[in-house]
Design a protein around this motif. Structure first.
Motif, PDB file in Angstrom:
ATOM      1  N   ASP A 383      82.107 -84.407  31.691  1.00 14.12           N
ATOM      2  CA  ASP A 383      81.782 -84.826  32.066  1.00 14.12           C
ATOM      3  C   ASP A 383      79.864 -85.583  31.720  1.00 14.12           C
ATOM      4  N   GLU A 384      78.991 -84.141  31.997  1.00 16.53           N
ATOM      5  CA  GLU A 384      78.122 -84.543  31.667  1.00 16.53           C
ATOM      6  C   GLU A 384      77.793 -83.758  29.867  1.00 16.53           C
ATOM      7  N   ASP A 385      76.873 -83.685  29.094  1.00 18.00           N
ATOM      8  CA  ASP A 385      75.917 -84.535  28.540  1.00 18.00           C
ATOM      9  C   ASP A 385      75.129 -84.856  28.900  1.00 18.00           C
ATOM     10  N   PHE A 386      73.895 -83.110  29.059  1.00 13.79           N
ATOM     11  CA  PHE A 386      72.853 -83.642  29.279  1.00 13.79           C
ATOM     12  C   PHE A 386      71.880 -84.010  28.457  1.00 13.79           C
ATOM     13  N   TRP A 387      71.122 -85.239  28.631  1.00 19.22           N
ATOM     14  CA  TRP A 387      69.941 -85.981  27.589  1.00 19.22           C
ATOM     15  C   TRP A 387      68.620 -85.355  27.922  1.00 19.22           C
ATOM     16  N   CYS A 388      67.763 -84.626  27.437  1.00 20.78           N
ATOM     17  CA  CYS A 388      66.635 -84.700  27.894  1.00 20.78           C
ATOM     18  C   CYS A 388      65.262 -85.228  27.277  1.00 20.78           C
ATOM     19  N   MET A 389      64.455 -85.550  27.260  1.00 22.29           N
ATOM     20  CA  MET A 389      63.317 -86.550  27.195  1.00 22.29           C
ATOM     21  C   MET A 389      61.922 -86.031  27.654  1.00 22.29           C
ATOM     22  N   LYS A 390      61.269 -86.549  26.202  1.00 19.69           N
ATOM     23  CA  LYS A 390      59.947 -85.886  26.345  1.00 19.69           C
ATOM     24  C   LYS A 390      59.196 -87.419  26.241  1.00 19.69           C
ATOM     25  N   ARG A 391      58.158 -87.805  26.714  1.00 17.56           N
ATOM     26  CA  ARG A 391      57.312 -88.925  25.951  1.00 17.56           C
ATOM     27  C   ARG A 391      55.982 -88.030  24.777  1.00 17.56           C
ATOM     28  N   LEU A 392      55.930 -88.281  23.618  1.00 16.96           N
ATOM     29  CA  LEU A 392      55.331 -87.050  22.752  1.00 16.96           C
ATOM     30  C   LEU A 392      53.806 -88.287  22.583  1.00 16.96           C
ATOM     31  N   SER A 393      53.653 -89.726  23.442  1.00 19.75           N
ATOM     32  CA  SER A 393      52.082 -90.101  22.702  1.00 19.75           C
ATOM     33  C   SER A 393      51.900 -90.898  24.353  1.00 19.75           C
ATOM     34  N   GLN A 394      50.740 -90.701  25.277  1.00 22.22           N
ATOM     35  CA  GLN A 394      51.410 -91.256  26.428  1.00 22.22           C
ATOM     36  C   GLN A 394      50.791 -92.682  27.332  1.00 22.22           C
ATOM     37  N   PRO A 395      51.664 -93.469  27.571  1.00 24.93           N
ATOM     38  CA  PRO A 395      50.625 -95.416  27.635  1.00 24.93           C
ATOM     39  C   PRO A 395      49.284 -95.118  28.617  1.00 24.93           C
TER      40      PRO A 395
END
Length: 425
Positions: A383-395
């Motif tokens: 049911d859950e494929d964990f997608w984890c994200m990170k910002r590589l450059s800070q706006p």
């Protein structure tokens, strides 16, 4: 000099590294029996073998091409880690431009350049040496130099080693949670029509017609829709794009998906593309009990000899097998869910005609309405494929401070639809 200082991370060179990477990856099995996720992660203690309770494991065969899972992306990175002269680790990332699921002030889709990190492997004999961390740091820096604004990875909830590495050490945030739906390919063909569904026609759309249709359906209403969707549809691995419509609509010529007005599409329809993942890499289950293998062989033989019974047989997953991936699933109108089921059965029957193809897979947003029409086996799906994200450059905003609205990671989901690029599966 410590052991960590002996680790060297560099770019993959196919002419000298292919054999070493393949040998190392053969030692790193993939699946819930050992990693609990799509990809192996360093730092997780290998479970001691218990001969009384031996578990089946899933192994991945790249078929001699370590770049197979990133080769078709617009841009990609592959790095390897060496300890002395020994290959001990590898990591990959595909880089592309995708939608964020919202419009700008002029009504145009908002895009972001992202890096999808995948295929992180570390030799079992060299774990807990910081190799995985070195590889992640290096691949993030490479992707940042290529202009990627975000990096994300996918794994299962149970893969605590992977989640701890990315979330605790590298500040990735759990972001989206699509569902992976798996339907085994039976020996008997499936009837396309379902009870209560009126006469239906399935149209095969050319890439030239499918591209504007997909842009209309997904570019402002889904996340991760690739800007280069035309290249995906024209790729030889895309076996076709299919639209199911009531036959009464198929005989008229008043609708055209390239039109922007509401009359451009039939009132009820479903659309889907099929990607031949079988020609990218193959999987194999090893370590299953003799009883399980015998049961699968019996059910398969019975299904082949008596197809009229419609036995839900399991394919032979104990030999190398491939899958077809259904992507771009979308439906509208009252008959939409039934038309989706019709297209999924079409994909099943296509896979059945392809020797060695054992399953049809779809990955959709957990709350995407199209999910209700996708047939699948619960025991094979998650049911859950964990997608984890990170910002590589800070706006930043006009005052020079952090701009939370511009940061995709911090924003609330703007849609339930997640477009899964078949090149990344």
């Amino acid at each position: 000099m410590g052991e960590v200082d002996k680790i060297r991370v560099r770019e993959f060179k196919a002419e000298i590294d292919t054999a070493a990477v393949e040998e190392m990856e053969r030692q790193c099995d993939v699946g819930p029996a050992t990693t609990g996720g799509k990809d192996d992660i360093a730092g997780k203690k290998k479970k001691k073998k218990d001969k009384r309770k031996e578990q089946a494991s899933m192994f991945c065969d790249n078929m001699g091409d370590p770049l197979c899972r990133v080769r078709h992306s617009p841009d990609y990175v592959m790095l390897v880690a060496e300890h002395g002269k020994e290959m001990v680790g590898v990591i990959r990332a595909s880089i592309k431009t995708v939608t964020r699921g919202r419009k700008d002030a002029e009504g145009c889709p908002v895009y972001a350049k992202v890096a999808y990190i995948l295929g992180l492997r570390v030799s079992p004999n060299h774990r807990r040496m910081g190799i995985a961390s070195r590889l992640v740091e290096a691949v993030e820096e490479c992707c940042r130099k290529e202009g990627a604004e975000y990096a994300y990875m996918a794994t299962e909830r149970s893969n605590t080693a992977s989640l701890n590495l990315f979330t605790a050490k590298f500040s990735y945030t759990p972001f989206r949670f699509p569902s992976v739906l798996v339907q085994p390919v039976h020996a008997h063909p499936l009837t396309l029509m379902t009870r209560g569904l009126p006469a239906t026609t399935i149209l095969r759309l050319s890439p030239a017609l499918a591209e504007p249709l997909y842009r209309r359906l997904f570019s402002t209403s889904s996340e991760f829709f690739p800007k280069d969707i035309g290249a995906v549809l024209a790729n030889p691995l895309t076996l076709g794009t299919f639209m199911a419509v009531p036959s009464s609509c198929a005989t008229t010529s008043h609708w055209d998906p390239r039109r922007s007005d509401t009359g451009g599409l039939p009132p009820s329809f479903a659309v889907m593309s099929v990607w031949n993942n079988k020609d990218v890499y193959k999987m194999q289950v090893k370590g299953a009990s003799a009883a399980a293998k015998a049961l699968v062989r019996w059910a398969r033989a019975a299904d082949e000899r008596m197809p009229w019974m419609g036995i839900p047989s399991m394919p032979d997953v104990f030999r190398p097998f491939g899958v077809y991936l259904m992507y771009g699933l979308h439906a509208e109108g009252g008959a939409g869910p039934a038309l989706v089921r019709c297209l999924c059965r079409l994909a099943h029957n296509m896979a059945r005609e392809d020797p060695g193809c054992a399953a049809v897979v779809a990955e959709v947003g957990r709350s995407d309405p199209v999910r209700a029409g996708v047939p699948h086996w619960r025991r094979l799906s998650w049911d859950e494929d964990f997608w984890c994200m990170k910002r590589l450059s800070q706006p930043t905003n006009r005052d020079g401070g952090p701009d939370d609205y511009a940061d995709w990671v911090r924003s609330q989901p703007s849609t339930d639809v997640v477009f899964v690029d078949p090149r990344d599966f």
